[in-house]
Design an enzyme around this catalytic site. Structure first.
Site, PDB file in Angstrom:
ATOM      1  CE1 TYR A 139     -10.039  23.368  -1.241  1.00 31.09           C
ATOM      2  CE2 TYR A 139     -12.250  22.566  -1.694  1.00 31.09           C
ATOM      3  CZ  TYR A 139     -10.882  22.376  -1.708  1.00 31.09           C
ATOM      4  OH  TYR A 139     -10.376  21.216  -2.181  1.00 31.09           O
ATOM      5  CG  LEU A 194      -6.826  26.423  -2.100  1.00 35.50           C
ATOM      6  CD1 LEU A 194      -6.926  25.043  -2.754  1.00 35.50           C
ATOM      7  CD2 LEU A 194      -5.460  27.042  -2.370  1.00 35.50           C
ATOM      8  CB  ALA A 195     -10.118  32.516  -3.256  1.00 40.60           C
ATOM      9  N   GLY A 201      -5.225  23.221 -10.886  1.00 42.54           N
ATOM     10  CA  GLY A 201      -5.647  22.270  -9.866  1.00 42.54           C
ATOM     11  C   GLY A 201      -5.313  22.737  -8.456  1.00 42.54           C
ATOM     12  CB  THR A 202      -6.746  21.737  -5.171  1.00 43.48           C
ATOM     13  OG1 THR A 202      -6.655  20.337  -5.456  1.00 43.48           O
ATOM     14  CG2 THR A 202      -8.190  22.182  -5.391  1.00 43.48           C
ATOM     15  N   GLY A 216     -10.349  29.931  -8.405  1.00 44.88           N
ATOM     16  CA  GLY A 216     -11.244  29.352  -9.415  1.00 44.88           C
ATOM     17  C   GLY A 216     -12.207  30.376  -9.991  1.00 44.88           C
ATOM     18  NE  ARG A 265     -20.586  24.488 -11.400  1.00 44.88           N
ATOM     19  CZ  ARG A 265     -20.356  23.489 -10.535  1.00 44.88           C
ATOM     20  NH1 ARG A 265     -21.346  22.687 -10.180  1.00 44.88           N
ATOM     21  NH2 ARG A 265     -19.158  23.331 -10.013  1.00 44.88           N
ATOM     22  NE  ARG A 317     -51.613  81.824  12.250  1.00 45.67           N
ATOM     23  CZ  ARG A 317     -51.672  81.067  13.347  1.00 45.67           C
ATOM     24  NH1 ARG A 317     -50.894  80.000  13.467  1.00 45.67           N
ATOM     25  NH2 ARG A 317     -52.494  81.371  14.312  1.00 45.67           N
TER      26      ARG A 317
HETATM   27  C1  UD1 Z   1     -12.085  19.382  -4.520  1.00 44.21           C
HETATM   28  C2  UD1 Z   1     -11.348  18.124  -4.061  1.00 44.21           C
HETATM   29  C3  UD1 Z   1     -12.360  17.029  -3.769  1.00 44.21           C
HETATM   30  C4  UD1 Z   1     -13.354  17.484  -2.719  1.00 44.21           C
HETATM   31  C5  UD1 Z   1     -13.998  18.780  -3.161  1.00 44.21           C
HETATM   32  C6  UD1 Z   1     -14.821  19.350  -2.050  1.00 44.21           C
HETATM   33  C7  UD1 Z   1      -9.217  18.127  -5.257  1.00 44.21           C
HETATM   34  C8  UD1 Z   1      -8.431  17.582  -6.382  1.00 44.21           C
HETATM   35  N1  UD1 Z   1     -10.448  17.694  -5.121  1.00 44.21           N
HETATM   36  O1  UD1 Z   1     -12.709  19.065  -5.743  1.00 44.21           O
HETATM   37  O2  UD1 Z   1     -11.690  15.864  -3.295  1.00 44.21           O
HETATM   38  O3  UD1 Z   1     -14.322  16.496  -2.497  1.00 44.21           O
HETATM   39  O4  UD1 Z   1     -13.011  19.781  -3.525  1.00 44.21           O
HETATM   40  O5  UD1 Z   1     -15.546  20.448  -2.507  1.00 44.21           O
HETATM   41  O6  UD1 Z   1      -8.700  18.910  -4.491  1.00 44.21           O
HETATM   42  N2  UD1 Z   1      -8.906  26.258  -6.799  1.00 44.21           N
HETATM   43  C9  UD1 Z   1      -7.858  27.115  -7.012  1.00 44.21           C
HETATM   44  N3  UD1 Z   1      -6.992  26.863  -8.022  1.00 44.21           N
HETATM   45  C10 UD1 Z   1      -7.124  25.794  -8.841  1.00 44.21           C
HETATM   46  C11 UD1 Z   1      -8.198  24.910  -8.607  1.00 44.21           C
HETATM   47  C12 UD1 Z   1      -9.075  25.168  -7.582  1.00 44.21           C
HETATM   48  O7  UD1 Z   1      -7.693  28.103  -6.301  1.00 44.21           O
HETATM   49  O8  UD1 Z   1      -6.276  25.624  -9.729  1.00 44.21           O
HETATM   50  C13 UD1 Z   1      -9.832  26.525  -5.708  1.00 44.21           C
HETATM   51  C14 UD1 Z   1     -11.242  26.812  -6.196  1.00 44.21           C
HETATM   52  O9  UD1 Z   1     -11.445  28.203  -6.380  1.00 44.21           O
HETATM   53  C15 UD1 Z   1     -12.096  26.273  -5.064  1.00 44.21           C
HETATM   54  C16 UD1 Z   1     -11.246  25.142  -4.480  1.00 44.21           C
HETATM   55  O10 UD1 Z   1      -9.929  25.384  -4.914  1.00 44.21           O
HETATM   56  O11 UD1 Z   1     -12.290  27.226  -4.053  1.00 44.21           O
HETATM   57  C17 UD1 Z   1     -11.739  23.764  -4.914  1.00 44.21           C
HETATM   58  O12 UD1 Z   1     -11.635  23.656  -6.314  1.00 44.21           O
HETATM   59  P1  UD1 Z   1     -12.684  22.845  -7.163  1.00 44.21           P
HETATM   60  O13 UD1 Z   1     -12.329  22.939  -8.579  1.00 44.21           O
HETATM   61  O14 UD1 Z   1     -14.052  23.221  -6.759  1.00 44.21           O
HETATM   62  O15 UD1 Z   1     -12.392  21.363  -6.650  1.00 44.21           O
HETATM   63  P2  UD1 Z   1     -13.370  20.114  -6.752  1.00 44.21           P
HETATM   64  O16 UD1 Z   1     -13.263  19.567  -8.104  1.00 44.21           O
HETATM   65  O17 UD1 Z   1     -14.693  20.496  -6.258  1.00 44.21           O
END
Ligand code: UD1
Ligand code: MG
Length: 456
Positions: free
Chosen positions: A100, A8-9, A78-79, A11, A15, A438
């Site tokens: 991730y 997953l990449a 969301g994830t 986001g 920050r 030279r």
């Molecule tokens: C997530 C977990 C949480 C865990 C934490 C660890 C969920 C709902 N929660 O929370 O339980 O403790 O990671 O770090 O899974 N991403 C996408 N698409 C999206 C959303 C996220 O690709 O729609 C990717 C982000 O780029 C990131 C990863 O998924 O690499 C995690 O997303 P993030 O929003 O950081 O999740 P947390 O809220 O930290």
């Protein structure tokens, strides 16, 4: 069952405060996501799916040629939603490992442990006990201590917030399970997101056993949200590499002051002074000594080579017992045969110095062959470039080039030949001959120096 990996990449990485997508920020000289891809490859994954969104084009461009299946997630809901985008591309009989892109130091050995029990009746979940669990999803366990679900920080009760076992985000399931559970996710929660973590409760209700596995080292599951965390993780990783080297018989003047941004392999009794940077593939044979503040890239240093401080080497090969520096620059395709020496403020490019040859001060040697035991005086320049083409200079064995000479290529200086200091050599010099070009020194006896004119 074959393995497919989902990274997953998508986001934004707000920050980081960067125009560059977060997962492309480098750790140890390479994008965070490339570290994750590298570990996935070690698991012999059949397919690696990379879910991209924010800055997706840049991510595609960076990891092009890596045999990746890119999956667009246009809205980050969301994830769980992110993994849903991959579903159509998963084979029915696969196990699926979810990683991730911003958790760069996950190791294949930990992932193998996680994957071991995974089948239709068993799921693997990577968890960690954290003294301060703030921000993470908390692991819920039933009366028999079986994992039964995950609750996100923002949805947790006070009692649940006190749980210190957290979700690292890494989990391993089967494609069939994902196909059953993901469509049933809802976004009815504090963040209005489709949480991947909700599939844990679904698994529990179906009687699928959840195996909670811990990483071999905590840094493996450390995520990066801002540049402070990235810098901290960089230091952790450098320390890990430094300790690995020391265990292999390398002495580091200070293990906190070395940066390895690639693959550094060392034989026994290597010494590395402070502040050195290693990039690409570097090999240091036994007895090599590297002085302070050297930058070395894609280079081989043979037995007994000594670099004094502040040398910059790229694409060079030093065979054995060479002494180089301080302040030497060896550019690609430099080869030093045993015992050849290079001193301060010398630049060498695409040239070979045969055994025992010396270039000790202030010289440029480019596109040249320097014979055994030849001595190149201070300030010698091979004029290899005519503004259009590069030309070769050959210097014979045992030749002696006087200081401040210009050798205009193409040119050959014969074996045992001598060039007088300050010469500009445009024609080849035969073996054993002396060439001087030279102007003759003139003398005027009792010459009166100018005197100061009175101010008018
Ligand atoms: C997530 C977990 C949480 C865990 C934490 C660890 C969920 C709902 N929660 O929370 O339980 O403790 O990671 O770090 O899974 N991403 C996408 N698409 C999206 C959303 C996220 O690709 O729609 C990717 C982000 O780029 C990131 C990863 O998924 O690499 C995690 O997303 P993030 O929003 O950081 O999740 P947390 O809220 O930290
Ligand atoms: Mg996060």
């Amino acid at each position: 069952m074959q393995l497919e990996v989902v990274i997953l990449a998508a986001g934004q990485g707000t920050r980081m405060r960067s125009k560059q997508p977060k997962v492309l920020h480098p750790l140890a000289g390479k994008p965070m996501v490339s570290h994750v891809i590298h570990q996935a490859r070690q698991l012999q994954a059949e397919v690696i799916h990379l879910v991209i969104g924010h800055g997706g084009e840049a991510v595609r461009a960076q990891v092009a040629g890596e045999a990746i299946r890119f999956v667009e997630q246009t809205e980050q809901l969301g994830t769980g939603h992110a993994v849903q985008q991959v579903l159509p591309g998963l084979a029915d009989n696969s196990r699926v490992l979810i990683l991730y892109g911003d958790v760069p130091l996950i190791q294949a050995s930990t992932l193998s442990d996680l994957l071991a029990p995974v089948d239709e009746q068993h799921l693997g979940l990577l968890t960690l006990n954290k003294a301060d669990p703030t921000g993470y999803g908390r692991i819920l366990r039933d009366a028999q201590q079986q994992v039964c679900g995950i609750v996100e920080q923002k949805d947790a009760s006070e009692a649940q917030k006190a749980i210190t076992e957290v979700n690292t985000g890494v989990l391993a399931v089967t494609a069939a399970q994902l196909r059953r559970w993901l469509p049933a996710l809802s976004n009815d929660n504090a963040q209005g997101e489709y949480y991947l973590t909700d599939i844990l409760a679904m698994a529990y209700q179906e009687g699928v056993k959840i195996h909670a596995v811990q990483p071999q080292a905590d840094y493996e599951v450390e995520g990066v949200n801002d540049r402070v965390q990235l810098a901290r993780l960089e230091r952790v990783w450098q320390q890990v590499q430094a300790e690995h080297l020391m265990r292999q018989g390398v002495t580091l003047a200070d293990p906190a002051r070395i940066d390895i941004r690639g693959e550094l392999s060392c034989e026994m009794d290597v010494f590395i002074d402070v502040g050195c940077v290693f990039e690409g593939r570097v090999h240091l044979a036994s007895g090599v000594r590297v002085g302070a503040y050297c930058v070395i890239k894609d280079t081989h240093l043979g037995e007994g080579v000594t670099l004094a401080s502040h040398c910059v080497l790229e694409g060079a090969r030093l065979e054995a017992d060479n002494q180089v520096g301080p302040f030497a620059r060896l550019r690609p395709q430099t080869c030093l045969q045993p015992g050849a020496r290079v001193g301060n403020f010398v630049e060498i490019k695409k040239s070979e110095l045969a055994a025992g040859a010396k270039v000790n001060h202030l010289s440029y040697i480019g596109d040249a062959q320097v014979g055994a035991q030849a001595n190149i005086g201070a300030g010698t320049i091979t004029c290899n470039y005519d503004g259009v083409n590069k030309h070769q200079t050959q210097i014979g064995a045992g030749a002696f080039i006087g200081s401040n000479s210009s050798l205009v290529a193409p040119v050959r200086i014969g074996d045992g030949a001598t060039v007088g200091a300050g010469s500009t050599i445009t024609r080849s010099v035969p073996d054993q001959a002396l060439a001087v070009s030279r102007s003759k020194q003139q003398q005027i006896a009792d010459w009166p120096r100018p005197t100061k004119q009175p101010q008018s």
